[in-house]
Scaffold this motif. Structure first.
Motif, short mmCIF file in Angstrom:
data_model
loop_
_atom_site.label_atom_id
_atom_site.label_comp_id
_atom_site.label_asym_id
_atom_site.label_seq_id
_atom_site.Cartn_x
_atom_site.Cartn_y
_atom_site.Cartn_z
N ASP A 95 -0.25 13.25 -5.05
CA ASP A 95 0.30 13.73 -3.88
C ASP A 95 -0.81 13.39 -2.73
O ASP A 95 -0.67 12.96 -1.86
CB ASP A 95 0.31 15.19 -3.74
CG ASP A 95 1.54 15.59 -4.62
OD1 ASP A 95 2.46 14.62 -5.01
OD2 ASP A 95 1.61 16.83 -4.67
N VAL A 150 1.92 5.20 0.29
CA VAL A 150 1.28 6.22 1.08
C VAL A 150 1.82 7.63 0.79
O VAL A 150 1.34 8.87 1.41
CB VAL A 150 1.34 5.95 2.55
CG1 VAL A 150 0.45 4.81 3.00
CG2 VAL A 150 2.92 5.71 3.02
N PHE A 151 2.83 7.75 0.06
CA PHE A 151 3.69 8.85 -0.27
C PHE A 151 4.46 8.90 -1.57
O PHE A 151 5.01 7.71 -1.64
CB PHE A 151 4.79 9.15 1.08
CG PHE A 151 5.50 10.49 0.82
CD1 PHE A 151 4.95 11.72 0.77
CD2 PHE A 151 6.86 10.23 0.46
CE1 PHE A 151 5.89 12.54 0.56
CE2 PHE A 151 7.43 11.45 0.20
CZ PHE A 151 7.13 12.72 0.23
N VAL A 152 4.26 9.81 -2.23
CA VAL A 152 4.97 9.94 -3.53
C VAL A 152 5.76 11.36 -3.49
O VAL A 152 5.11 12.48 -3.24
CB VAL A 152 4.04 9.93 -4.66
CG1 VAL A 152 4.87 10.10 -6.08
CG2 VAL A 152 3.35 8.49 -4.90
N ASP A 163 0.85 -1.19 -0.07
CA ASP A 163 0.05 -0.04 -0.16
C ASP A 163 0.85 1.32 -0.13
O ASP A 163 1.57 1.68 0.99
CB ASP A 163 -0.91 -0.07 1.36
CG ASP A 163 -2.03 -0.94 1.13
OD1 ASP A 163 -2.24 -1.18 0.33
OD2 ASP A 163 -2.25 -1.52 2.24
N GLU A 169 6.84 5.72 -1.33
CA GLU A 169 6.92 5.07 0.02
C GLU A 169 5.47 4.29 0.29
O GLU A 169 4.32 4.98 0.25
CB GLU A 169 7.05 6.16 1.11
CG GLU A 169 8.53 6.73 1.03
CD GLU A 169 8.98 7.05 2.43
OE1 GLU A 169 8.72 6.45 3.54
OE2 GLU A 169 9.45 8.14 2.30
N SER A 170 5.65 3.13 0.64
CA SER A 170 4.39 2.36 1.13
C SER A 170 4.53 2.32 2.63
O SER A 170 5.46 3.06 3.32
CB SER A 170 4.67 0.90 0.56
OG SER A 170 5.55 0.08 1.06
N VAL A 171 3.45 1.78 3.15
CA VAL A 171 3.52 1.72 4.72
C VAL A 171 4.78 0.97 5.16
O VAL A 171 5.25 1.40 6.29
CB VAL A 171 2.28 0.90 5.07
CG1 VAL A 171 2.33 0.83 6.56
CG2 VAL A 171 1.08 1.31 4.51
N LYS A 172 5.12 -0.05 4.49
CA LYS A 172 6.28 -0.99 4.66
C LYS A 172 7.63 -0.49 4.33
O LYS A 172 8.42 -0.57 5.24
CB LYS A 172 6.05 -2.29 3.74
CG LYS A 172 6.47 -3.59 4.35
CD LYS A 172 5.96 -4.75 3.48
CE LYS A 172 6.29 -4.61 2.30
NZ LYS A 172 5.79 -5.79 1.30
#
Lengths: 363, 129
Positions: free
Chosen positions: B85, B40-42, B38, B61-64
């Motif tokens: 975004d 969560v950030f680009v 999943d 960035e994913s949660v992981k």
């Protein structure tokens, strides 16, 4: 290539579509699809976790309470009612954390201890070594015959009762941090998510059936990915990340579990008294865009610190972290976090960040 | 999900599409988003930035975990997809629609050095073993 250890649920995870990862030498499910969906599933309904890699240890014999009183930083004397549980650090003589664990007081002859997977062998060796010196009459037994499943979420208990109706009578009255020994099933109202629920210990050969029965009752499997964001939101430490043998529990947000006031001596006490904490664990919420991660540097007016655990909080839809910073840092302070080539603003907050289905943050 | 045959691919799991105006769009492949989980950030590169082939220029960035995104070829950034975004999950939902940035290639023939869908699939399969 080393062979990864498998829990008795390995085949079930694969059948349920899990993505498997190497977790400290164990072949474990990180998710079964979306980690964020799994996270919400636990906060809003319920989910089940394979925690068979964790280790159950039984300490039995005369004087087991007195032994634990000396072995652990928290005071076993707080446990007066059978079944009651206590979270504690086990310290080395230098005051660092060997492990964090839960002890269950079952009788004056029997305490059950649940320890982390990665530290289990080291923990048991330490317990046996200490018992040999201070309480040689005790038996310390690693219960490798037992499996463990955590069922967590507001509907978790009802689902366990649906699958194990024979345990209902003995477990209905359990308060938080209390367990009942129901023969083959040991049912504890504990967990690592900040939600209500049970951790169920049972014979290994029964766990796969239990897992599938829970699933049939509507309980979804949850991977280690969501387990990590749930525990972080709940403000619960992860051993090896937020603390280890080089870290005092007083600098790891565990002061509430360390009983320094009583006359009682325990392993590590002298070191804690000789070395008052200069740092503390705080919560952070990122104010800028990005994601906080472990080991990022934190710059405060009082000096530098470091993030110990960081991720994205699905409940708050913000990035959150636990960070070890100089003791003078206060809730409400704005600090800077080094993320790649940038310094981003974060606010120091009280944690837990979320529990019982709700975010607890006011930023 | 199969990898569209009209795209070019890199060994670092970016996809590249040639647009009608001669710019190229860049995103991350289905395989890359599947590994990360999943999103969560680009963070996309600034418009106007000149990139060398293989240069780190964006982050997902994913949660992981966080992962770098590399420039597939040399060129200048002409646009960033600001839609991501507020909705980075679009990369999970439809990785080949969720372009991250566009660039004007220094030399359009550089695209010939990238993999086609068949070669990329073989590359993914080889990494899995």
């Amino acid at each position: 290539m080393t062979t990864l250890k498998q829990t008795p649920l390995n085949a079930a995870h694969r059948a349920m579509g899990a993505k498997m990862v190497d977790f400290g030498g164990w072949d474990m499910p990180v998710n079964y699809g979306s980690q964020i969906d799994e996270h919400h599933q636990v906060r809003n309904d319920c989910g089940m976790f394979d925690v068979c890699h964790m280790r159950v240890v039984d300490a039995k014999g005369d004087g087991v309470r007195a032994f634990l009183r000396y072995l652990l930083a928290n005071n076993a004397d707080k446990l007066a009612t059978p079944g009651r549980a206590l979270y504690s650090a086990m310290l080395c003589p230098e005051g660092g954390v060997i492990d964090d664990l839960i002890i269950y007081f079952m009788s004056e002859q029997w305490f059950r201890i649940v320890v982390n997977a990665g530290t289990a062998d080291k923990d048991i060796a330490w317990m046996k070594q200490q018992a040999a010196q201070h309480a040689p009459q005790l038996s310390i037994t690693s219960r490798d015959d037992l499996a463990m499943v955590a069922v967590q979420g507001p509907n978790a208990r009802a689902k366990v009762w649906q699958v194990l109706p024979q345990t209902r009578k003995a477990t209905e009255g359990l308060i938080n941090f209390q367990a009942a020994d129901c023969g083959e099933y040991f049912v504890a109202r504990t967990g690592y998510t900040g939600e209500d629920g049970f951790e169920v210990m049972l014979p290994k050969e029964k766990v796969e059936t239990f897992w599938y029965e829970l699933n049939k009752a509507g309980v979804k499997p949850i991977g280690l990915g969501a387990r990590d964001t749930l525990r972080l939101e709940a403000g619960m430490n992860l051993y090896g990340q937020d603390m280890d043998e080089s870290i005092s529990p007083l600098e790891a947000g565990m002061a509430w579990t360390v009983d320094l006031n009583s006359e009682r001596d325990f392993i590590g006490k002298a070191a804690l008294l000789a070395n008052p904490p200069t740092r503390k664990l705080v919560g952070l919420v990122l104010l800028d865009r990005g994601v906080l991660r472990g080991h990022q540097k934190v710059v405060t007016a009082q000096g530098e610190g470091e993030i110990t655990s960081g991720s994205f909080s699905p409940t708050l839809e913000k990035s959150i972290a636990l960070a070890r910073v100089p003791s003078g840092v206060q809730v409400g302070d704005t600090v800077q976090v080094a993320i790649r080539d940038k310094m981003l603003a974060a606010q120091v907050v009280k944690y837990p960040f979320a529990r019982n289905g709700k975010g607890l943050l006011n930023v | 999900m199969s990898n569209p045959s009209n795209l070019k691919y890199t060994a670092s799991h970016e996809w590249v599409r040639v647009e009608a105006d001669g710019t190229v769009s860049v995103g991350i492949t289905h395989h890359a988003q599947d590994l990360l989980g999943d999103m969560v950030f680009v963070e996309s590169p600034a418009v106007g930035r000149k990139l060398k082939a293989g240069e780190e220029c964006a982050v997902v960035e994913s949660v992981k975990a966080a992962a770098d995104v590399y420039a597939p070829i040399a060129g200048t950034v002409t646009a960033a997809n600001s839609e991501l975004d507020g909705a980075p999950e679009k990369i999970n939902e439809d990785p080949y629609a969720a372009w991250m940035f566009r660039m004007a290639p220094d030399n359009v023939t550089d695209l010939n050095g990238l993999m086609d869908a068949v070669a990329y699939q073989a590359h993914v399969d080889s990494e899995a073993h």
